[in-house]
Design a protein around this motif. Structure first.
Motif, mmCIF file in Angstrom:
data_model
loop_
_atom_site.group_PDB
_atom_site.id
_atom_site.type_symbol
_atom_site.label_atom_id
_atom_site.label_comp_id
_atom_site.label_asym_id
_atom_site.label_seq_id
_atom_site.Cartn_x
_atom_site.Cartn_y
_atom_site.Cartn_z
ATOM 1 N N ASP A 274 12.120 6.495 -7.753
ATOM 2 C CA ASP A 274 11.305 7.663 -7.424
ATOM 3 C C ASP A 274 10.524 7.454 -6.135
ATOM 4 O OD1 ASP A 274 11.895 9.046 -9.960
ATOM 5 O OD2 ASP A 274 10.734 7.406 -10.843
ATOM 6 N N VAL A 275 10.135 6.211 -5.883
ATOM 7 C CA VAL A 275 9.409 5.845 -4.669
ATOM 8 C C VAL A 275 10.213 4.761 -3.961
ATOM 9 C CG1 VAL A 275 7.260 4.913 -3.704
ATOM 10 C CG2 VAL A 275 7.186 6.374 -5.751
ATOM 11 N N ILE A 276 10.621 5.039 -2.732
ATOM 12 C CA ILE A 276 11.463 4.115 -1.983
ATOM 13 C C ILE A 276 10.667 3.590 -0.803
ATOM 14 C CG2 ILE A 276 13.621 3.876 -0.696
ATOM 15 C CD1 ILE A 276 14.559 6.388 -2.339
ATOM 16 N N VAL A 277 10.446 2.288 -0.790
ATOM 17 C CA VAL A 277 9.556 1.661 0.190
ATOM 18 C C VAL A 277 10.337 0.915 1.258
ATOM 19 C CG1 VAL A 277 7.702 -0.026 0.489
ATOM 20 C CG2 VAL A 277 7.736 1.431 -1.541
ATOM 21 N N CYS A 278 9.919 1.078 2.513
ATOM 22 C CA CYS A 278 10.518 0.352 3.631
ATOM 23 C C CYS A 278 9.642 0.562 4.863
ATOM 24 C CB CYS A 278 11.932 0.847 3.919
ATOM 25 S SG CYS A 278 12.048 2.633 4.166
ATOM 26 N N GLN B 58 0.822 -1.206 0.000
ATOM 27 C CA GLN B 58 0.000 0.000 0.000
ATOM 28 C C GLN B 58 0.859 1.260 0.000
ATOM 29 O OE1 GLN B 58 -3.005 0.057 3.083
ATOM 30 N NE2 GLN B 58 -4.356 -1.268 1.901
ATOM 31 N N PHE B 59 1.975 1.233 0.725
ATOM 32 C CA PHE B 59 2.890 2.384 0.714
ATOM 33 C C PHE B 59 3.342 2.660 -0.717
ATOM 34 C CE2 PHE B 59 4.656 1.386 5.258
ATOM 35 C CZ PHE B 59 3.397 1.602 5.788
ATOM 36 N N ALA B 60 3.686 1.585 -1.428
ATOM 37 C CA ALA B 60 4.157 1.723 -2.814
ATOM 38 C C ALA B 60 3.082 2.353 -3.695
ATOM 39 C CB ALA B 60 4.569 0.363 -3.356
#
Length: 339
Positions: free
Chosen positions: A225-229, A159-161
């Motif tokens: 561009d989008v870094i998920v963690c 969902q964050f992504a």
């Protein structure tokens, strides 16, 4: 058709409140004609700051409170106990539809806890991530989560992504933003249990452009561009990023001022150096939005001065104009109904 976008600003939050907070918000008022400001805070210091500026009285008002939540107070307890604080008053205005967004440079814990407890999550959103923009050699990247969810599940990272992709496309204008997950290597077999569980789920998502894993050393080069963690990793990455940037800047300045020769060199390269440093100045991008709430909540740095506050407020205007919550809600609900 003109929009009336109502942004509440916590005048008492941050190291330089209320002076820099009020100054920055008023500057945003001059830049955005569709903006209406509401300041929350203690009457005496707030009024003293407002008297320093000329503005359309119809576009600015104050909601006076009697309490302030300190940086070191337990967040949840403070939100529940100090109901007449500048943070709680602002969040309640968003909750009740009296404002479109809330900006605070105050206690991060209180803003995050209050955002979830008072404003509430959009339907279908499991956990709202805190998502700051970080400068890179190719522009900016969105890092999420960096503070809201220390322990997250694979479904939440997915969902964050999705939320991050929507933000980067519609706010930053990046088509098909590249999404990557923070890992200790590029190979799929690397990573902890959470990363290994999340990667296959991200690969299956048709509504994001997943490019695989990203190592911390590649983040400053703008490889995604989008870094998920999860927030533990994200906060470490963010603080390390900020610390190294600050240290390098100080060392460069010290070196350039170390001798007559270097001072002459500094004078010659000053225009180019200023341009480069401006590209890496995170304050121009505003604060970190807490994505996935029923209204927009933006957390600015505790050390924020007027420029960052100004851009944080403008960030809220852009968010509202792009109807970001509606876009996030549609995508999250669509995903939940297809499962």
């Amino acid at each position: 058709m003109e929009q009336n976008i109502r942004v509440v600003v916590d005048a008492m939050g941050g190291d330089h409140a209320p002076g820099e907070i009020v100054k920055g918000a008023i500057a945003a008022l001059d830049a955005e004609k569709d903006l209406t400001l509401v300041f929350t805070g203690l009457k005496k210091p707030l009024d003293a700051e407002l008297r320093k500026y000329k503005f359309d009285a119809g576009r600015v008002r104050a909601v006076y409170t009697k309490e302030v939540i300190g940086m070191s107070e337990p967040p949840v307890a403070a939100i529940r106990k100090k109901k007449d604080s500048s943070i709680v008053a602002g969040l309640n205005m968003v909750k009740h539809g009296e404002a479109d967004a809330f900006v605070s440079a105050g206690s991060t814990g209180a803003v995050l806890a209050g955002g979830q407890l008072l404003v509430g999550r959009l339907k279908g959103v499991e956990r709202p991530p805190l998502a700051p923009l970080i400068p890179t050699s190719k522009g900016v990247s969105l890092l999420l989560d960096c503070g809201a969810n220390v322990d997250a599940r694979a479904s939440q990272l997915v969902q964050f992504a999705k939320m991050g992709s929507i933000y980067m496309e519609h706010i930053m204008g990046i088509k098909k933003p590249r999404v990557a997950i923070v890992n200790i290597g590029s190979e799929e077999e690397k990573g902890n249990a959470l990363v290994k569980e999340t990667i296959p789920l991200l690969k299956e998502c048709r509504d994001i452009h997943f490019t695989g894993s990203i190592e911390a050393r590649d983040i400053p080069y703008g490889e995604a561009d989008v870094i998920v963690c999860e927030a533990f990793v994200g906060n470490v990455v963010l603080k390390m990023f900020e610390g190294v940037s600050s240290m390098l800047l100080k060392e460069v300045k010290k070196t350039l001022m170390s001798s007559l020769r270097t001072k002459i060199g500094a004078l010659l390269i000053q225009p180019a150096l200023k341009k480069t440093l401006k590209n890496f100045d995170a304050t121009q991008y505003g604060g970190a939005p807490l994505l996935g709430l029923n209204g927009l909540v933006v957390k600015a740095h505790g050390s924020s001065k007027a420029l960052e506050v100004k851009h944080s407020v403008i960030q809220c205007v852009n968010f509202s104009k792009q109807k970001m919550n509606e876009k996030i809600s549609r995508q999250i609900l669509a995903a939940s109904t297809s499962e």
